[in-house]
Design an enzyme around this catalytic site. Structure first.
Site, PDB file in Angstrom:
ATOM      1  N   ASP A  66      34.992  30.548  51.538  1.00  0.00           N
ATOM      2  CA  ASP A  66      36.162  31.346  51.168  1.00  0.00           C
ATOM      3  C   ASP A  66      37.404  30.740  51.816  1.00  0.00           C
ATOM      4  OD1 ASP A  66      36.451  34.636  50.174  1.00  0.00           O
ATOM      5  OD2 ASP A  66      38.158  33.610  51.090  1.00  0.00           O
ATOM      6  N   THR A 122      34.566  38.368  33.794  1.00  0.00           N
ATOM      7  CA  THR A 122      35.145  39.691  33.579  1.00  0.00           C
ATOM      8  C   THR A 122      35.185  40.062  32.104  1.00  0.00           C
ATOM      9  OG1 THR A 122      37.264  40.865  33.702  1.00  0.00           O
ATOM     10  CG2 THR A 122      37.390  38.488  33.656  1.00  0.00           C
ATOM     11  N   ASP A 123      35.196  41.357  31.825  1.00  0.00           N
ATOM     12  CA  ASP A 123      35.329  41.802  30.422  1.00  0.00           C
ATOM     13  C   ASP A 123      36.709  41.481  29.859  1.00  0.00           C
ATOM     14  OD1 ASP A 123      36.830  43.671  31.846  1.00  0.00           O
ATOM     15  OD2 ASP A 123      35.887  45.438  30.959  1.00  0.00           O
ATOM     16  N   GLU A 124      37.674  41.152  30.744  1.00  0.00           N
ATOM     17  CA  GLU A 124      39.036  40.894  30.242  1.00  0.00           C
ATOM     18  C   GLU A 124      39.106  39.661  29.348  1.00  0.00           C
ATOM     19  OE1 GLU A 124      42.290  41.327  32.924  1.00  0.00           O
ATOM     20  OE2 GLU A 124      41.329  42.962  33.978  1.00  0.00           O
ATOM     21  N   TYR A 172      45.642  35.476  33.904  1.00  0.00           N
ATOM     22  CA  TYR A 172      44.382  35.693  34.636  1.00  0.00           C
ATOM     23  C   TYR A 172      43.186  35.609  33.692  1.00  0.00           C
ATOM     24  CZ  TYR A 172      40.426  38.321  36.517  1.00  0.00           C
ATOM     25  OH  TYR A 172      39.161  38.709  36.882  1.00  0.00           O
ATOM     26  N   LYS A 188      40.066  32.889  33.367  1.00  0.00           N
ATOM     27  CA  LYS A 188      38.645  33.242  33.485  1.00  0.00           C
ATOM     28  C   LYS A 188      37.888  32.811  32.227  1.00  0.00           C
ATOM     29  CE  LYS A 188      36.796  35.236  36.397  1.00  0.00           C
ATOM     30  NZ  LYS A 188      36.196  34.832  37.712  1.00  0.00           N
TER      31      LYS A 188
HETATM   32  P1  NAD Z   1      39.247  39.443  45.382  1.00  0.00           P
HETATM   33  O1  NAD Z   1      40.617  39.013  45.015  1.00  0.00           O
HETATM   34  O2  NAD Z   1      39.051  40.707  46.159  1.00  0.00           O
HETATM   35  O3  NAD Z   1      38.513  38.287  46.202  1.00  0.00           O
HETATM   36  C1  NAD Z   1      38.600  36.946  45.862  1.00  0.00           C
HETATM   37  C2  NAD Z   1      38.116  36.110  47.026  1.00  0.00           C
HETATM   38  O4  NAD Z   1      38.176  34.714  46.644  1.00  0.00           O
HETATM   39  C3  NAD Z   1      38.980  36.252  48.283  1.00  0.00           C
HETATM   40  O5  NAD Z   1      38.164  36.408  49.422  1.00  0.00           O
HETATM   41  C4  NAD Z   1      39.760  34.938  48.337  1.00  0.00           C
HETATM   42  O6  NAD Z   1      40.093  34.540  49.659  1.00  0.00           O
HETATM   43  C5  NAD Z   1      38.777  33.973  47.688  1.00  0.00           C
HETATM   44  N1  NAD Z   1      39.454  32.801  47.117  1.00  0.00           N
HETATM   45  C6  NAD Z   1      40.538  32.789  46.300  1.00  0.00           C
HETATM   46  N2  NAD Z   1      40.884  31.522  46.004  1.00  0.00           N
HETATM   47  C7  NAD Z   1      39.972  30.713  46.630  1.00  0.00           C
HETATM   48  C8  NAD Z   1      39.791  29.302  46.689  1.00  0.00           C
HETATM   49  N3  NAD Z   1      40.612  28.478  46.045  1.00  0.00           N
HETATM   50  N4  NAD Z   1      38.750  28.812  47.414  1.00  0.00           N
HETATM   51  C9  NAD Z   1      37.902  29.655  48.077  1.00  0.00           C
HETATM   52  N5  NAD Z   1      38.051  30.990  48.068  1.00  0.00           N
HETATM   53  C10 NAD Z   1      39.068  31.524  47.348  1.00  0.00           C
HETATM   54  O7  NAD Z   1      38.436  39.505  44.002  1.00  0.00           O
HETATM   55  P2  NAD Z   1      37.236  40.455  43.546  1.00  0.00           P
HETATM   56  O8  NAD Z   1      37.805  41.670  42.927  1.00  0.00           O
HETATM   57  O9  NAD Z   1      36.253  40.574  44.647  1.00  0.00           O
HETATM   58  O10 NAD Z   1      36.625  39.574  42.366  1.00  0.00           O
HETATM   59  C11 NAD Z   1      35.593  38.619  42.621  1.00  0.00           C
HETATM   60  C12 NAD Z   1      35.213  37.963  41.306  1.00  0.00           C
HETATM   61  O11 NAD Z   1      34.758  38.935  40.377  1.00  0.00           O
HETATM   62  C13 NAD Z   1      36.356  37.227  40.615  1.00  0.00           C
HETATM   63  O12 NAD Z   1      35.842  36.043  40.057  1.00  0.00           O
HETATM   64  C14 NAD Z   1      36.811  38.182  39.528  1.00  0.00           C
HETATM   65  O13 NAD Z   1      37.371  37.495  38.445  1.00  0.00           O
HETATM   66  C15 NAD Z   1      35.499  38.853  39.170  1.00  0.00           C
HETATM   67  N6  NAD Z   1      35.596  40.213  38.625  1.00  0.00           N
HETATM   68  C16 NAD Z   1      36.301  41.180  39.289  1.00  0.00           C
HETATM   69  C17 NAD Z   1      36.340  42.476  38.768  1.00  0.00           C
HETATM   70  C18 NAD Z   1      37.077  43.587  39.476  1.00  0.00           C
HETATM   71  O14 NAD Z   1      37.191  44.683  38.917  1.00  0.00           O
HETATM   72  N7  NAD Z   1      37.593  43.399  40.678  1.00  0.00           N
HETATM   73  C19 NAD Z   1      35.680  42.771  37.569  1.00  0.00           C
HETATM   74  C20 NAD Z   1      34.977  41.757  36.923  1.00  0.00           C
HETATM   75  C21 NAD Z   1      34.928  40.487  37.471  1.00  0.00           C
HETATM   76  O1  TDX Z   2      50.256  50.030  39.967  1.00  0.00           O
HETATM   77  C1  TDX Z   2      49.514  50.022  38.974  1.00  0.00           C
HETATM   78  N1  TDX Z   2      49.740  50.914  37.969  1.00  0.00           N
HETATM   79  C2  TDX Z   2      49.000  50.972  36.825  1.00  0.00           C
HETATM   80  O2  TDX Z   2      49.251  51.794  35.939  1.00  0.00           O
HETATM   81  C3  TDX Z   2      48.403  49.100  38.837  1.00  0.00           C
HETATM   82  C4  TDX Z   2      48.107  48.101  39.912  1.00  0.00           C
HETATM   83  C5  TDX Z   2      47.655  49.175  37.682  1.00  0.00           C
HETATM   84  N2  TDX Z   2      47.953  50.055  36.700  1.00  0.00           N
HETATM   85  C6  TDX Z   2      47.115  50.066  35.474  1.00  0.00           C
HETATM   86  C7  TDX Z   2      46.965  48.717  34.788  1.00  0.00           C
HETATM   87  C8  TDX Z   2      45.580  48.792  34.183  1.00  0.00           C
HETATM   88  O3  TDX Z   2      45.659  49.423  32.907  1.00  0.00           O
HETATM   89  O4  TDX Z   2      45.780  50.416  35.872  1.00  0.00           O
HETATM   90  C9  TDX Z   2      44.795  49.682  35.137  1.00  0.00           C
HETATM   91  C10 TDX Z   2      43.920  48.896  36.115  1.00  0.00           C
HETATM   92  O5  TDX Z   2      44.732  47.903  36.694  1.00  0.00           O
HETATM   93  P1  TDX Z   2      44.150  46.854  37.774  1.00  0.00           P
HETATM   94  O6  TDX Z   2      43.519  47.602  38.886  1.00  0.00           O
HETATM   95  O7  TDX Z   2      45.232  45.879  38.079  1.00  0.00           O
HETATM   96  O8  TDX Z   2      42.947  46.192  36.956  1.00  0.00           O
HETATM   97  P2  TDX Z   2      42.907  45.368  35.577  1.00  0.00           P
HETATM   98  O9  TDX Z   2      44.206  44.811  35.214  1.00  0.00           O
HETATM   99  O10 TDX Z   2      42.226  46.267  34.571  1.00  0.00           O
HETATM  100  O11 TDX Z   2      41.913  44.174  36.013  1.00  0.00           O
HETATM  101  C11 TDX Z   2      40.770  44.444  36.837  1.00  0.00           C
HETATM  102  O12 TDX Z   2      39.586  44.514  36.097  1.00  0.00           O
HETATM  103  C12 TDX Z   2      39.009  43.322  35.648  1.00  0.00           C
HETATM  104  C13 TDX Z   2      40.612  43.439  37.978  1.00  0.00           C
HETATM  105  O13 TDX Z   2      41.820  43.347  38.683  1.00  0.00           O
HETATM  106  C14 TDX Z   2      40.170  42.108  37.492  1.00  0.00           C
HETATM  107  O14 TDX Z   2      39.934  41.222  38.559  1.00  0.00           O
HETATM  108  C15 TDX Z   2      38.905  42.269  36.720  1.00  0.00           C
HETATM  109  O15 TDX Z   2      38.553  41.056  36.144  1.00  0.00           O
END
Ligand code: NAD
Ligand code: TDX
Length: 337
Positions: free
Chosen positions: A33, A125-127, A150, A154
């Site tokens: 990381d 991700t589903d996005e 983003y 992905k």
């Molecule tokens: P996060 O932002 O909380 O964590 C990302 C981690 O990656 C951090 O610890 C960061 O330091 C590390 N990182 C970033 N750039 C790096 C680099 N160049 N080299 C090494 N480490 C690096 O993200 P998360 O929410 O835990 O998501 C993790 C994974 O799951 C991502 O690939 C994201 O696309 C995917 N994902 C997230 C969600 C969600 O809802 N959060 C949903 C579906 C998929």
């Molecule tokens: O301040 C806010 N106000 C608001 O209305 C923020 C931060 C978000 N939102 C809305 C935007 C989205 O419709 O809430 C919803 C969720 O937003 P996020 O938490 O930013 O998530 P989203 O954009 O859906 O993406 C997330 O899900 C898929 C994760 O960030 C991604 O990493 C993952 O891949």
């Protein structure tokens, strides 16, 4: 099993490291990381000294470092989570998303090809599927149609990973999950941001009309899905994960206010996110049938537990929301009112 887990200091990664150490006694995890703004060494600080865990601070884009690590560690498998993960930041500054999510993934794929692994799990991700209308669900056959820098980065990394399977027979498995929630999520994402603001009596910024829909899954259910995909997934296949918990954003915000015990007058509708996807909803039938996976958490109960975690762990997020976070918050929300 010796696992390379990238991004283990982030939200999903740190929860997954804990799950693996608790439930896979014979496994050892190497967490690579970079500790960007989103990575927090504190999340796993209590694991220092654990012989089944090694932390390496480094960038997945650094080919030399990655190759050395593969050469020395002889990994059985890779779980690739490291990414720039926040849509709003990808709108403010897209370049790093291409660098980390696309190029970084390719560096890892190349090392895995050179040194050989039994599985390369690419966590997506589903996005990548874009936005749904009022009905229908994303299946693994839904065409990729990403909307934000983003999600486009992905989708690109998904295609690269699958290309390494088709071209080089690298045993790649791709997973696509819906929106996660739970402990240790960086408070830039909807749920922890709303909790942190509500606790401090700050306005809760809702984008647009608040009627966008996300399909929520607890981070531990996602983690169990990732383990199932690693252990039982077929190379070259994609598996969707979701918990059939579609909610309008505004309903989540109201629920958070209720759980924290604060009034709805804190809600502030602000300018919409550019290119804001309207609705996500996942069909996870394939994962359920082929991997024997099913979500265990009920949304309302697990959200209440999550709110409780943030209230009890206030010092954790208060340390985060200083410095860089304040600058980001002002840039993202200052001009939106
Ligand atoms: P996060 O932002 O909380 O964590 C990302 C981690 O990656 C951090 O610890 C960061 O330091 C590390 N990182 C970033 N750039 C790096 C680099 N160049 N080299 C090494 N480490 C690096 O993200 P998360 O929410 O835990 O998501 C993790 C994974 O799951 C991502 O690939 C994201 O696309 C995917 N994902 C997230 C969600 C969600 O809802 N959060 C949903 C579906 C998929
Ligand atoms: O301040 C806010 N106000 C608001 O209305 C923020 C931060 C978000 N939102 C809305 C935007 C989205 O419709 O809430 C919803 C969720 O937003 P996020 O938490 O930013 O998530 P989203 O954009 O859906 O993406 C997330 O899900 C898929 C994760 O960030 C991604 O990493 C993952 O891949």
């Amino acid at each position: 099993m010796n696992i390379l887990l990238t991004g283990g200091s982030g939200f999903i990664g740190s929860n997954l490291v804990r799950l693996i150490l608790a439930e896979r006694p014979g496994w050892r995890v190497v967490n690579l990381d970079k500790l960007t703004y989103a990575g927090n060494a504190e999340n796993l600080a209590d694991l220092s000294g654990n012989s089944r865990y090694r932390f390496v601070r480094g960038d997945i884009c650094n080919g030399e470092l990655v190759a050395d690590l593969f050469r020395n560690e002889r990994f059985d498998a890779v779980m690739h989570l490291a990414a720039e993960s926040h849509v709003d930041r990808s709108i403010l500054a897209p370049s790093i998303f291409i660098e980390t999510n696309v190029r970084g993934t390719q560096v890892l794929l190349e090392a895995a090809r050179e040194f050989g692994v039994k599985r390369f799990l690419h966590v997506s991700t589903d996005e990548v599927y874009g936005s749904l209308g009022p009905t229908g669900l994303f299946t693994e056959r839904t065409p990729l149609d990403p909307s934000s820098p983003y999600s486009a980065s992905k989708a690109s990394s998904d295609l690269l990973a699958l290309a390494y399977f088709h071209t080089f027979k690298l045993p790649v498995v791709v997973t696509r999950c819906s929106n996660n929630y739970g402990p240790y999520q960086f408070p830039e994402k909807l749920i922890p941001l709303m909790i942190a603001n509500a606790v401090r009596d700050l306005p809760l910024p809702v984008y647009g009309d608040g009627m966008n829909v996300r399909d929520w899954i607890h981070v531990e259910d996602h983690g169990r899905g990732l383990l199932a995909a690693l252990e039982l997934g077929e190379p070259g296949q994609v598996y969707n994960f979701g918990a059939s918990s579609e909610r309008h954003n505004i309903d989540i915000v109201k629920l958070v206010l209720k759980l924290v015990g604060k009034p709805e007058s804190l809600i502030q509708y602000v300018k919409d996110r550019l290119g804001h996807d309207r609705r996500y909803a996942i069909d996870s039938t394939k994962a359920q049938q082929k991997l024997g996976w099913a979500p265990r958490h009920i949304f309302e109960d697990a959200l209440a537990a999550t709110v409780e975690w943030y209230v009890e762990n206030r010092p954790w997020w208060e340390r985060i929301i200083s410095g860089e976070y304040l600058k980001y918050y002002e840039k993202q929300y200052g001009a939106r009112k």
